[in-house]
Design an enzyme around this catalytic site. Structure first.
Site, PDB file in Angstrom:
ATOM      1  N   ARG A  46       0.795  -0.733   0.181  1.00  0.00           N
ATOM      2  CA  ARG A  46      -0.009  -0.220   0.092  1.00  0.00           C
ATOM      3  C   ARG A  46       0.900   1.186   0.209  1.00  0.00           C
ATOM      4  O   ARG A  46       0.198   2.099   0.346  1.00  0.00           O
ATOM      5  CB  ARG A  46      -0.736  -0.020   1.314  1.00  0.00           C
ATOM      6  CG  ARG A  46      -1.764  -1.324   1.130  1.00  0.00           C
ATOM      7  CD  ARG A  46      -2.964  -1.254  -0.117  1.00  0.00           C
ATOM      8  NE  ARG A  46      -3.436  -2.128  -0.093  1.00  0.00           N
ATOM      9  CZ  ARG A  46      -3.525  -3.670  -0.870  1.00  0.00           C
ATOM     10  NH1 ARG A  46      -2.190  -3.720  -1.026  1.00  0.00           N
ATOM     11  NH2 ARG A  46      -3.803  -4.947  -0.276  1.00  0.00           N
ATOM     12  N   SER A  52     -10.740  -0.975   3.433  1.00  0.00           N
ATOM     13  CA  SER A  52     -10.324  -1.462   4.652  1.00  0.00           C
ATOM     14  C   SER A  52      -9.810  -0.051   5.073  1.00  0.00           C
ATOM     15  O   SER A  52      -8.754   0.875   4.536  1.00  0.00           O
ATOM     16  CB  SER A  52      -9.361  -2.501   3.985  1.00  0.00           C
ATOM     17  OG  SER A  52     -10.035  -3.640   3.254  1.00  0.00           O
ATOM     18  N   GLU A  85      -5.310   3.065   7.057  1.00  0.00           N
ATOM     19  CA  GLU A  85      -5.425   3.290   5.197  1.00  0.00           C
ATOM     20  C   GLU A  85      -6.682   3.908   4.451  1.00  0.00           C
ATOM     21  O   GLU A  85      -5.760   4.230   3.399  1.00  0.00           O
ATOM     22  CB  GLU A  85      -5.607   1.992   5.209  1.00  0.00           C
ATOM     23  CG  GLU A  85      -5.842   1.386   3.400  1.00  0.00           C
ATOM     24  CD  GLU A  85      -6.066   0.016   2.949  1.00  0.00           C
ATOM     25  OE1 GLU A  85      -5.948   0.183   1.773  1.00  0.00           O
ATOM     26  OE2 GLU A  85      -5.971  -1.083   3.554  1.00  0.00           O
TER      27      GLU A  85
END
Length: 306
Positions: free
Chosen positions: A175, A226, A297
């Protein structure tokens, strides 16, 4: 300065809207009013808009579908630049697929599958764009977009130039990518596909992945996907939060999903303040019970965002 910005947009015939409720732009359905939302219809217009923001000293953020974004309730950038109309796809030789930054990842996956390439099937359920996917190195099912990137053509507003970065220069990680720190904006992504299979089998595989997503994720409620990155242990945050009994934990109208604890959902009328308070409370509990502070995130966009 905003008047000069608006006049410049008009003179270039670039699409824009004023005083837009950002809750209508994101999958979270949260956010306040942004002074300008600009929607360029070609790469050249996108570069022009970014330069206008730079020269006008206007705060801005570049977004696609805003599926991983929490907009602030009041403190927003002067300009949001949406890339959804920049959606051209082109095949080159030997499995090289060129995608403009606004191409939706599910469309990209279906296009690759139709040509007999399995590499992008994992992205069929990711509700974002190629540009956002490269920025976040989006992934699912143990795979990520950065693994397939050959190069990215970018615009760098700070120097006013178009440049090309090859995979090794972008430092893709879980990520993560250099786009999160270098202020460059992805214009077009070149993806090298190699894994071949029968298109009909790939369509079946994509269907199965989408069915699993529907069965396990709270798609019926607004969210930003998420909420937290996996910790260094690799254990899914949804599993950790479930074990800690945090399903249903609520701040205002933001809550940990009852269906999947890795998601924060908008129960209706949630504010950014609700979400931020819930994130902080989850971080406090996990730190106390598991000894680490989970990292959000979700991208939080305020006026200070660049």
């Amino acid at each position: 300065m905003s008047a000069a910005f608006e006049e410049a947009l008009k003179s270039r015939k670039i699409n824009y809207r004023k005083n837009v409720l950002t809750a209508t732009l994101s999958t979270f359905r949260i956010g306040g009013v942004c002074p300008y939302v600009v929607e360029p219809c070609c790469i050249g217009e996108l570069c022009d808009v970014l330069l206008l923001c730079r020269y006008g000293a206007l705060s801005y953020a570049v977004i696609g579908r805003a599926s991983n974004i929490l907009f602030d309730d009041t403190d927003l950038p002067s300009v949001l630049v949406r890339t959804l109309y920049l959606d051209a796809l082109r095949w080159e030789k030997n499995g090289l697929l060129l995608a403009d930054c606004g191409v939706m990842l599910p469309r990209l996956a279906r296009c690759a599958a139709a040509e007999g390439y399995a590499d992008l099937c994992f992205a069929a359920g990711i509700p974002g764009t190629v540009g956002g996917g490269v920025y976040m190195n989006a992934g699912a099912h143990g795979k990520s977009l950065g693994e397939l990137v050959k190069h990215v053509v970018c615009f760098e507003p700070d120097i006013g130039k178009i440049t090309t970065y090859f995979n090794k220069e972008l430092n893709f990680n879980y990520r993560k990518s250099n786009f999160q720190s270098n202020n460059a904006v992805a214009l077009q992504v070149a993806l090298q596909l190699k894994e071949c299979a029968e298109p009909s089998k790939l369509q079946t595989q994509i269907g199965a992945l989408l069915d699993k997503r529907k069965d396990t994720q709270p798609l019926q409620l607004p969210s930003a996907g998420s909420a937290f990155l996996r910790p260094e242990s690799g254990e899914p945050m949804g599993k950790i939060l479930d074990e800690l009994g945090l399903k249903g934990l609520r701040c205002g109208n933001a809550a940990v999903s009852q269906k999947h604890a890795g998601f924060i959902v908008n129960l209706g009328g949630a504010t950014a303040a609700d979400v931020l308070a819930l994130i902080a409370e989850i971080q406090r509990i996990v730190k106390k019970e598991r000894g680490f502070r989970p990292i959000a995130e979700i991208r939080y966009i305020t006026e200070k965002h660049k």
